[in-house]
Design a protein around this motif. Structure first.
Motif, PDB file in Angstrom:
ATOM      1  N   THR A  49      -9.142  17.015  80.829  1.00 37.62           N
ATOM      2  CA  THR A  49      -7.865  16.542  81.361  1.00 37.62           C
ATOM      3  C   THR A  49      -7.536  17.232  82.682  1.00 37.62           C
ATOM      4  O   THR A  49      -7.115  16.584  83.645  1.00 37.62           O
ATOM      5  CB  THR A  49      -6.742  16.774  80.338  1.00 37.62           C
ATOM      6  N   ILE A  50      -7.729  18.531  82.740  1.00 34.00           N
ATOM      7  CA  ILE A  50      -7.483  19.287  83.976  1.00 34.00           C
ATOM      8  C   ILE A  50      -8.383  18.769  85.097  1.00 34.00           C
ATOM      9  O   ILE A  50      -7.944  18.560  86.232  1.00 34.00           O
ATOM     10  CB  ILE A  50      -7.701  20.797  83.746  1.00 34.00           C
ATOM     11  N   GLU A  51      -9.651  18.540  84.758  1.00 33.99           N
ATOM     12  CA  GLU A  51     -10.610  18.034  85.743  1.00 33.99           C
ATOM     13  C   GLU A  51     -10.169  16.671  86.295  1.00 33.99           C
ATOM     14  O   GLU A  51     -10.185  16.438  87.505  1.00 33.99           O
ATOM     15  CB  GLU A  51     -11.965  17.901  85.050  1.00 33.99           C
ATOM     16  N   ARG A  52      -9.748  15.794  85.411  1.00 37.24           N
ATOM     17  CA  ARG A  52      -9.306  14.458  85.828  1.00 37.24           C
ATOM     18  C   ARG A  52      -8.036  14.524  86.659  1.00 37.24           C
ATOM     19  O   ARG A  52      -7.884  13.794  87.642  1.00 37.24           O
ATOM     20  CB  ARG A  52      -9.093  13.569  84.611  1.00 37.24           C
ATOM     21  N   GLU A  53      -7.091  15.378  86.273  1.00 35.28           N
ATOM     22  CA  GLU A  53      -5.855  15.515  87.038  1.00 35.28           C
ATOM     23  C   GLU A  53      -6.142  15.994  88.452  1.00 35.28           C
ATOM     24  O   GLU A  53      -5.547  15.509  89.416  1.00 35.28           O
ATOM     25  CB  GLU A  53      -4.901  16.483  86.344  1.00 35.28           C
ATOM     26  N   ARG A  54      -7.059  16.945  88.574  1.00 37.95           N
ATOM     27  CA  ARG A  54      -7.400  17.445  89.892  1.00 37.95           C
ATOM     28  C   ARG A  54      -8.097  16.382  90.747  1.00 37.95           C
ATOM     29  O   ARG A  54      -7.871  16.299  91.954  1.00 37.95           O
ATOM     30  CB  ARG A  54      -8.264  18.696  89.771  1.00 37.95           C
ATOM     31  N   ALA A  55      -8.934  15.572  90.109  1.00 35.34           N
ATOM     32  CA  ALA A  55      -9.602  14.486  90.825  1.00 35.34           C
ATOM     33  C   ALA A  55      -8.591  13.473  91.346  1.00 35.34           C
ATOM     34  O   ALA A  55      -8.706  13.014  92.482  1.00 35.34           O
ATOM     35  CB  ALA A  55     -10.627  13.803  89.916  1.00 35.34           C
ATOM     36  N   VAL A  56      -7.601  13.171  90.538  1.00 36.73           N
ATOM     37  CA  VAL A  56      -6.548  12.238  90.958  1.00 36.73           C
ATOM     38  C   VAL A  56      -5.740  12.834  92.110  1.00 36.73           C
ATOM     39  O   VAL A  56      -5.426  12.146  93.087  1.00 36.73           O
ATOM     40  CB  VAL A  56      -5.622  11.871  89.767  1.00 36.73           C
ATOM     41  N   GLU A  57      -5.436  14.129  92.028  1.00 38.09           N
ATOM     42  CA  GLU A  57      -4.688  14.796  93.094  1.00 38.09           C
ATOM     43  C   GLU A  57      -5.477  14.773  94.409  1.00 38.09           C
ATOM     44  O   GLU A  57      -4.912  14.510  95.471  1.00 38.09           O
ATOM     45  CB  GLU A  57      -4.381  16.245  92.710  1.00 38.09           C
ATOM     46  N   GLN A  58      -6.777  15.059  94.316  1.00 37.43           N
ATOM     47  CA  GLN A  58      -7.608  15.060  95.522  1.00 37.43           C
ATOM     48  C   GLN A  58      -7.705  13.670  96.126  1.00 37.43           C
ATOM     49  O   GLN A  58      -7.691  13.507  97.332  1.00 37.43           O
ATOM     50  CB  GLN A  58      -9.000  15.598  95.211  1.00 37.43           C
ATOM     51  N   GLU A  59      -7.815  12.678  95.257  1.00 38.43           N
ATOM     52  CA  GLU A  59      -7.878  11.298  95.733  1.00 38.43           C
ATOM     53  C   GLU A  59      -6.591  10.907  96.431  1.00 38.43           C
ATOM     54  O   GLU A  59      -6.594  10.259  97.465  1.00 38.43           O
ATOM     55  CB  GLU A  59      -8.150  10.366  94.552  1.00 38.43           C
ATOM     56  N   ALA A  60      -5.461  11.311  95.859  1.00 36.55           N
ATOM     57  CA  ALA A  60      -4.166  11.001  96.457  1.00 36.55           C
ATOM     58  C   ALA A  60      -3.987  11.710  97.794  1.00 36.55           C
ATOM     59  O   ALA A  60      -3.401  11.172  98.727  1.00 36.55           O
ATOM     60  CB  ALA A  60      -3.030  11.381  95.505  1.00 36.55           C
ATOM     61  N   MET A  61      -4.493  12.918  97.905  1.00 33.39           N
ATOM     62  CA  MET A  61      -4.382  13.682  99.149  1.00 33.39           C
ATOM     63  C   MET A  61      -5.267  13.088 100.232  1.00 33.39           C
ATOM     64  O   MET A  61      -4.914  13.109 101.403  1.00 33.39           O
ATOM     65  CB  MET A  61      -4.783  15.152  98.921  1.00 33.39           C
TER      66      MET A  61
END
Length: 83
Positions: A69-81
């Motif tokens: 879950t942490i990994e996926r959240e970070r991937a989404v954050e990076q994609e949004a950035m």
């Protein structure tokens, strides 16, 4: 008279699974406190799991799910950035 099936250990040796989780945790830069909070596994139990290399399957699943879950959240954050 029927023989009873021998039970396995209550908490199995999970050295490989625990080592994989530890490598993943370190690669993500997640503290033990954060992992315990996210997984629902008490910090004291997490320390014991790491020291004894024994864990209930539900603990391994909870820790794996939390890291995923942490990994996926970070991937989404990076994609949004990046967008």
């Amino acid at each position: 008279m029927a023989r009873l099936k021998q039970r396995g250990p209550y908490r199995t040796d999970q050295r490989q699974a625990i080592a994989r989780l530890e490598r993943r945790r370190q690669a993500l830069g997640v503290s033990l406190e954060d992992l315990a909070a996210r997984s629902g596994v008490r910090l004291r139990r997490l320390y014991r799991i790491r020291a004894d290399h024994h864990a209930f399957p539900r603990d391994i699943k909870a820790l794996t799910y939390a890291l995923r879950t942490i990994e996926r959240e970070r991937a989404v954050e990076q994609e949004a950035m990046g967008s």
